[in-house]
Design an enzyme around this catalytic site. Structure first.
Site, mmCIF file in Angstrom:
data_model
loop_
_atom_site.group_PDB
_atom_site.id
_atom_site.type_symbol
_atom_site.label_atom_id
_atom_site.label_comp_id
_atom_site.label_asym_id
_atom_site.label_seq_id
_atom_site.Cartn_x
_atom_site.Cartn_y
_atom_site.Cartn_z
ATOM 1 N N ASP A 173 0.863 -1.175 0.000
ATOM 2 C CA ASP A 173 0.000 0.000 0.000
ATOM 3 C C ASP A 173 0.905 1.231 0.000
ATOM 4 O O ASP A 173 2.143 1.141 0.072
ATOM 5 C CB ASP A 173 -0.989 -0.008 1.174
ATOM 6 C CG ASP A 173 -2.223 0.864 0.874
ATOM 7 O OD1 ASP A 173 -2.156 1.713 -0.051
ATOM 8 O OD2 ASP A 173 -3.247 0.722 1.560
HETATM 9 C C1 BGC Z 1 -5.078 3.179 0.086
HETATM 10 C C2 BGC Z 1 -5.240 2.162 -1.011
HETATM 11 C C3 BGC Z 1 -5.141 2.843 -2.350
HETATM 12 C C4 BGC Z 1 -3.798 3.547 -2.428
HETATM 13 C C5 BGC Z 1 -3.547 4.226 -3.760
HETATM 14 C C6 BGC Z 1 -3.838 4.026 -0.104
HETATM 15 O O1 BGC Z 1 -3.777 5.078 0.806
HETATM 16 O O2 BGC Z 1 -5.048 2.510 1.332
HETATM 17 O O3 BGC Z 1 -6.457 1.479 -0.877
HETATM 18 O O4 BGC Z 1 -5.294 1.928 -3.391
HETATM 19 O O5 BGC Z 1 -3.735 4.517 -1.405
HETATM 20 O O6 BGC Z 1 -4.311 5.347 -3.916
#
Ligand code: BGC
Length: 737
Positions: free
Chosen positions: A269
């Site tokens: 993530d």
């Molecule tokens: C979130 C993810 C997301 C990623 C990209 C993160 O902060 O937890 O679910 O896909 O950002 O935007």
């Protein structure tokens, strides 16, 4: 030097692993690490800023660029100007729509309709790929049992069985193709795993998940996504047993690769590899890089630590070259299998006709609505009997708010609001008096309360559009008090004094705790954030052109302090019953300090939810009868067939979602009081009956038991065919050894 393009020309038939091997042989360490490196670029000159990195093979993936010209230019550089011509993964959070927005995932889940969910994902895929995006970070299949957590909006609810069915449908919808793979949107099962269990529902918080709970509740939707062919997984920000998921050998290696045989790519993530240091798992980024790479994170989402530190870890032989090759191979496999290396990715598919997407999300919105209350059958409304409607509340006419969280690209200009839809439907027939009453759902200014009262007084009835704006749910938008924000509840009570029927339409990203206000509504429709066509779907439902069929994918608490509250809880040694519950107001003064029921309930909230999982009313009624089971003893490995007759006993056609639940009465580990094991949507004309048939194999009753093995255990089972997680027709059977 041969390029990927040249190799491709040798034909698709060439074995994927051979292609990966050939590339690995000719790639430098920097080029290999480049495939693991996902970058974001927020400046105005994206292509210029990233051109060198792409040309030199140091970037394998880009996130959050949505301008098709920029994407095309970057792909052009990757394919024609880098040494190996490997195209980029272009990632974007396309969560419940790109331009045309479907209801929130939680709203879609209320449809209990995998086919519809799949079609919504397909439309998202078609729209996003028309911009050159080839990878979405969805579905989010974290089990969400705490609605304080803002990301419950993005989830498919509290139940592993339902989330598995719908998550798998989304994966297929994103990844399938009608167009020679050009409109395939690579899916990503996230967040692996346990993120939904963040303590106190506070986003990013620690999780405490026993292995039994992780295995039996949180992992099944991920396994289902894997079986549906999802090409990528994303790690969770949270930790399990002290190890953040981004460094978890258990999750990423033992479960995902070894047990499930996953051969796609795992992305961290956002910045999560670097955050291993912030968690306090290690002291610096070198160590964080090592731990993530060792556990099996293939792609570093934007932290840049892989690019900076993998080369030195390989040079010092701490990270074996074979390990690096495995990570790179996983990324290349995704690119090859998605067809990115076998077609010209700079030629974009066409965006589907706008109207097809809008019609679909309108249907999805209609199926997502849950009728929670309908006293004296006040709904559906009959326009011929109405002169004037008071439409009250801050969410009646908010094209952007009705789209919900995670809508970066959605076009509010495509939204039709409830107010606009009611005007269009009732033009010339019923007058509409719209009083916004509150600037936002959070406002505390009561100065318009009397105007709202007066509007209701001079109308036949009042329809409220209240709840939460999009900003109140989603990532990093958790709430501790999940009642209606601001003074909305007071507004409803005030207007109720006008003596007219009051209908509530709640737009929100989470189940709100409405124990103190629900009975102020004659009818209550939960609309979630219903997306672009929420307005017409709601208007159609209010006026009976659509008959509500949605059922709750999450339990609704009476008050915030009850959460987490979910239907598949354990029995405990002291289960509550209505007889044992004592309310705080009924404790006699001077009562003894002990002996208040002595079972598991709250003195102020009892133990039941306001509305249970699986619940939802219709404008018609359904009768459940004639339950049969083909045997009461089933050998391990055998099947049991449960049937029941469902009859539409009302005077309108309607759709019922029939649910199958079991309880494993005694286990080597304690088992939930009920578990969903099947469901079927059936459409019935008035008077029509249908015999639903559920076939259960004993493998479907397996769980991870005391010895850690996944198996069904001999013993007694209850089984229900039911309209919700409460009640229903009951019988029993036993699994014999
Ligand atoms: C979130 C993810 C997301 C990623 C990209 C993160 O902060 O937890 O679910 O896909 O950002 O935007």
């Amino acid at each position: 030097m041969s390029s990927a393009r040249d190799m491709n020309s040798l034909g698709k038939a060439r074995d994927v692993e051979t292609r990966i091997g050939s590339l690995l042989e000719v790639m430098s360490i920097e080029e290999k690490v480049g495939q693991l490196n996902q970058v974001q670029c927020t400046g105005p000159n994206v292509v210029e800023d990233l051109a060198h990195g792409i040309r030199s093979g140091r970037i394998g993936s880009v996130i959050n660029v949505v301008d098709p010209d920029a994407i095309n230019a970057m792909q052009h550089i990757a394919i024609h100007e880098s040494r190996h011509g490997i195209p980029l993964l272009i990632g974007r959070d396309v969560i419940h729509g790109f331009k045309t927005v479907a209801p929130l995932p939680l709203g879609q889940a209320a449809s209990w309709n995998p086919g519809l969910v799949r079609e919504c994902a397909r439309v998202s895929a078609q729209e996003a790929t028309a911009y050159g995006i080839n990878w979405t970070f969805a579905p989010m299949i974290d089990i969400a049992r705490d609605p304080r957590w803002g990301r419950v909006a993005e989830s498919l609810g509290e139940d592993p069985f339902l989330a598995s069915a719908l998550g798998a449908a989304m994966v297929v919808g994103f990844q399938e193709s009608a167009n020679g793979e050009a409109d395939t949107l690579i899916a990503c099962a996230k967040h692996f795993a346990g993120y939904g269990a963040s303590e106190a529902g506070r986003d990013y918080n620690t999780t405490n998940l026993p292995l039994n709970e992780m295995r039996n509740v949180y992992l099944p939707p991920f396994k289902a996504a894997r079986e549906a062919g999802v090409a990528t997984f994303m790690t969770s920000f949270s930790d399990i047993d002290g190890i953040p998921a981004t460094a978890s050998d258990f999750l990423l290696d033992e479960v995902l690769r070894q047990e499930w045989g996953f051969d796609g790519a795992v992305v961290s993530d956002w910045d999560a590899i670097h955050q291993l240091c912030v968690h306090g798992l290690c002291e610096n980024d070198v160590e964080a890089t090592y731990l993530a790479a060792r556990a099996g994170v293939d792609i570093d989402m934007i932290s840049g630590v892989y690019e900076r530190h993998i080369p030195e870890l390989v040079a010092t032989e701490r990270l074996p070259m074979e390990r690096l090759d495995t990570l790179v191979g996983n990324v290349l496999r995704v690119k090859i299998q998605a067809g990115l290396m076998d077609r010209d990715v700079t030629v974009l598919p066409e965006e589907p006709a706008r109207m097809s997407g809008l019609a679909l999300v309108r249907e999805a919105a209609a199926q997502s609505l849950v009728l929670l209350r309908n006293e004296n059958a006040v709904l559906p409304l009959d326009a011929t009997r109405l002169d004037r409607l008071a439409v009250i509340g801050p969410l009646a006419d908010e094209p952007a708010e009705q789209l919900g969280t995670w809508v970066f690209d959605g076009d509010p200009a495509r939204s039709v609001t409830p107010l606009a839809a009611l005007h269009a439907m009732l033009e010339g027939e019923v007058e509409i008096d719209h009083v916004r009453a509150l600037e936002t759902t959070r406002s505390r200014d009561r100065s318009q309360f009397d105007a709202a009262f007066a509007a209701a007084q001079s109308a036949d009835m009042a329809i409220f559009f209240i709840g939460e704006e999009a900003i109140l749910s989603g990532e990093a938008h958790s709430r501790a008090d999940i009642t209606l924000p601001g003074v909305q509840a007071d507004l409803v009570r005030h207007v109720r004094g006008a003596g007219k029927p009051v209908i509530g339409v709640i737009l929100a990203g989470r189940p709100l705790a409405m124990g103190d206000i629900a009975d102020q509504f004659d009818a209550l429709i939960y609309a979630w954030h219903p997306g672009s066509m929420g307005g017409p779907a709601i208007a159609d439902t209010l006026f009976g052109r659509c008959v509500p069929s949605g059922k709750l994918p999450v339990s609704f608490p009476t008050m915030s302090g009850q959460v987490p509250i979910y239907y598949a809880h354990k029995q405990t040694g002291r289960p509550a019953t209505p007889e044992t519950v004592i309310h705080i107001d009924d404790i006699p003064s001077g009562a003894e300090q002990t002996s208040l029921g002595m079972t598991t309930f709250h003195l102020d909230a009892g133990y039941l939810p306001l509305y249970p999982f699986g619940f939802g009313l219709s404008y018609t009624t359904f009768d459940y009868a004639d339950l049969s089971i083909d045997r009461h003893h089933v050998p391990l490995g055998g099947r049991v067939v449960v049937e029941a007759s469902i009859t539409n006993t009302g005077d309108r056609a309607g759709t019922e979602i029939v649910q199958l639940y079991v309880r494993d009465r005694f286990g080597s580990l304690t088992r939930p009081v009920r578990e969903l094991k099947g469901f079927e949507r059936i459409h019935l004309e008035p008077g029509q009956s249908h015999r639903v048939r559920f076939e259960l194999h004993t493998d479907e009753l397996a769980f991870y038991g005391r010895d850690g093995a996944f198996a069904a255990e001999p013993g007694d089972f209850d089984v229900w065919v039911a309209p919700s997680s409460v009640g229903g027709l009951h019988t029993h059977f036993a699994i014999t050894a």
